[in-house]
Design a protein around this motif. Structure first.
Motif, short mmCIF file in Angstrom:
data_model
loop_
_atom_site.label_atom_id
_atom_site.label_comp_id
_atom_site.label_asym_id
_atom_site.label_seq_id
_atom_site.Cartn_x
_atom_site.Cartn_y
_atom_site.Cartn_z
N LYS A 65 1.18 -1.51 0.54
CA LYS A 65 0.33 -0.01 -0.30
C LYS A 65 1.09 1.56 -0.82
CE LYS A 65 -3.81 -2.06 2.17
NZ LYS A 65 -4.78 -1.84 3.31
N SER A 66 1.82 1.03 -0.51
CA SER A 66 3.17 2.69 -0.49
C SER A 66 3.88 2.45 -1.75
CB SER A 66 3.66 2.20 1.16
OG SER A 66 4.79 1.19 1.04
N ASN A 67 5.02 3.66 -1.98
CA ASN A 67 5.49 3.53 -3.29
C ASN A 67 7.21 3.71 -2.03
OD1 ASN A 67 4.06 3.74 -5.15
ND2 ASN A 67 3.82 5.48 -4.83
N GLN A 68 7.83 2.68 -2.25
CA GLN A 68 9.32 2.57 -1.59
C GLN A 68 10.18 3.56 -2.90
OE1 GLN A 68 10.96 0.64 0.97
NE2 GLN A 68 8.82 0.97 1.97
N SER A 69 10.42 4.50 -1.92
CA SER A 69 12.45 5.11 -2.29
C SER A 69 12.97 4.40 -1.99
CB SER A 69 11.92 6.68 -2.54
OG SER A 69 11.05 6.18 -4.07
N ILE A 70 14.71 4.77 -2.37
CA ILE A 70 16.11 4.47 -1.88
C ILE A 70 16.80 5.49 -1.72
CG2 ILE A 70 18.57 3.62 -1.38
CD1 ILE A 70 16.25 1.63 -0.74
N ASP A 116 -2.25 6.25 -0.84
CA ASP A 116 -3.85 6.74 -0.74
C ASP A 116 -3.59 8.22 -0.79
OD1 ASP A 116 -6.14 7.30 0.29
OD2 ASP A 116 -6.68 6.28 2.11
N PRO A 117 -3.60 8.70 -1.64
CA PRO A 117 -3.28 10.56 -1.41
C PRO A 117 -3.92 10.69 -0.18
CG PRO A 117 -5.42 9.97 -3.74
CD PRO A 117 -5.06 8.29 -2.43
N LEU A 118 -4.77 10.41 0.54
CA LEU A 118 -5.87 11.13 2.01
C LEU A 118 -5.12 10.72 3.09
CD1 LEU A 118 -9.44 9.99 1.13
CD2 LEU A 118 -8.34 12.44 1.09
N ILE A 119 -4.02 9.28 2.99
CA ILE A 119 -3.49 9.04 3.97
C ILE A 119 -2.06 9.57 3.82
CG2 ILE A 119 -2.28 7.58 4.55
CD1 ILE A 119 -4.27 5.54 3.64
#
Length: 137
Positions: A65-70, A116-119
């Protein structure tokens, strides 16, 4: 009976203690051992090392439920580069990293942004330390 009750009460504490970042770093399909990810996790690469580092999360089902980045940062916590994790992989070109870092230590952090844009608007976002890359001749 008391021993069973104590063990049952201690189980949630044991499970909470295991919640750590589970990142794996590979070079040429060989896992680089970082032990447990903590404040002292570091690897040393030679300045003439070619290829790339493959960074992946060991439990990808936890971050659906998330986008991860390094995020790659220098010693002053200035961002050098940001690499998006796609299909649970982020490739870091070692030669480009050496040039961008000016042969100084590089710190790897992960960041997770909710899809989720609200979260996303309400969430507190923080970086999580993965490890440190040092250079040697």
């Amino acid at each position: 009976m008391k021993k069973i009750l104590v063990a049952f009460c201690m189980l949630p504490l044991a499970l909470m203690a295991q919640k750590e970042s589970l990142w794996k770093i590979e070079q040429k399909s060989k896992v680089i051992e970082w032990q447990t990810i903590n404040d002292t996790a570091s690897i040393t690469l030679k300045t003439n090392t070619k290829g790339s580092l493959n960074v992946s999360y060991l439990a990808p089902e936890k971050v659906t439920k998330s986008n991860q980045s390094i995020i790659l940062m220098d010693e002053g916590r200035q961002e050098i580069s940001r690499i998006e994790v796609k299909d649970n992989q982020a490739l870091i070109n070692i030669h480009q990293l050496l040039i961008k870092s000016n042969k100084k230590s590089v710190f790897l952090y992960s960041i997770s942004l909710p899809k989720d844009p609200l979260i996303k608007r309400r969430a507190r976002i923080a970086t999580v330390f993965i490890g440190k890359i040092n250079w040697k001749k």
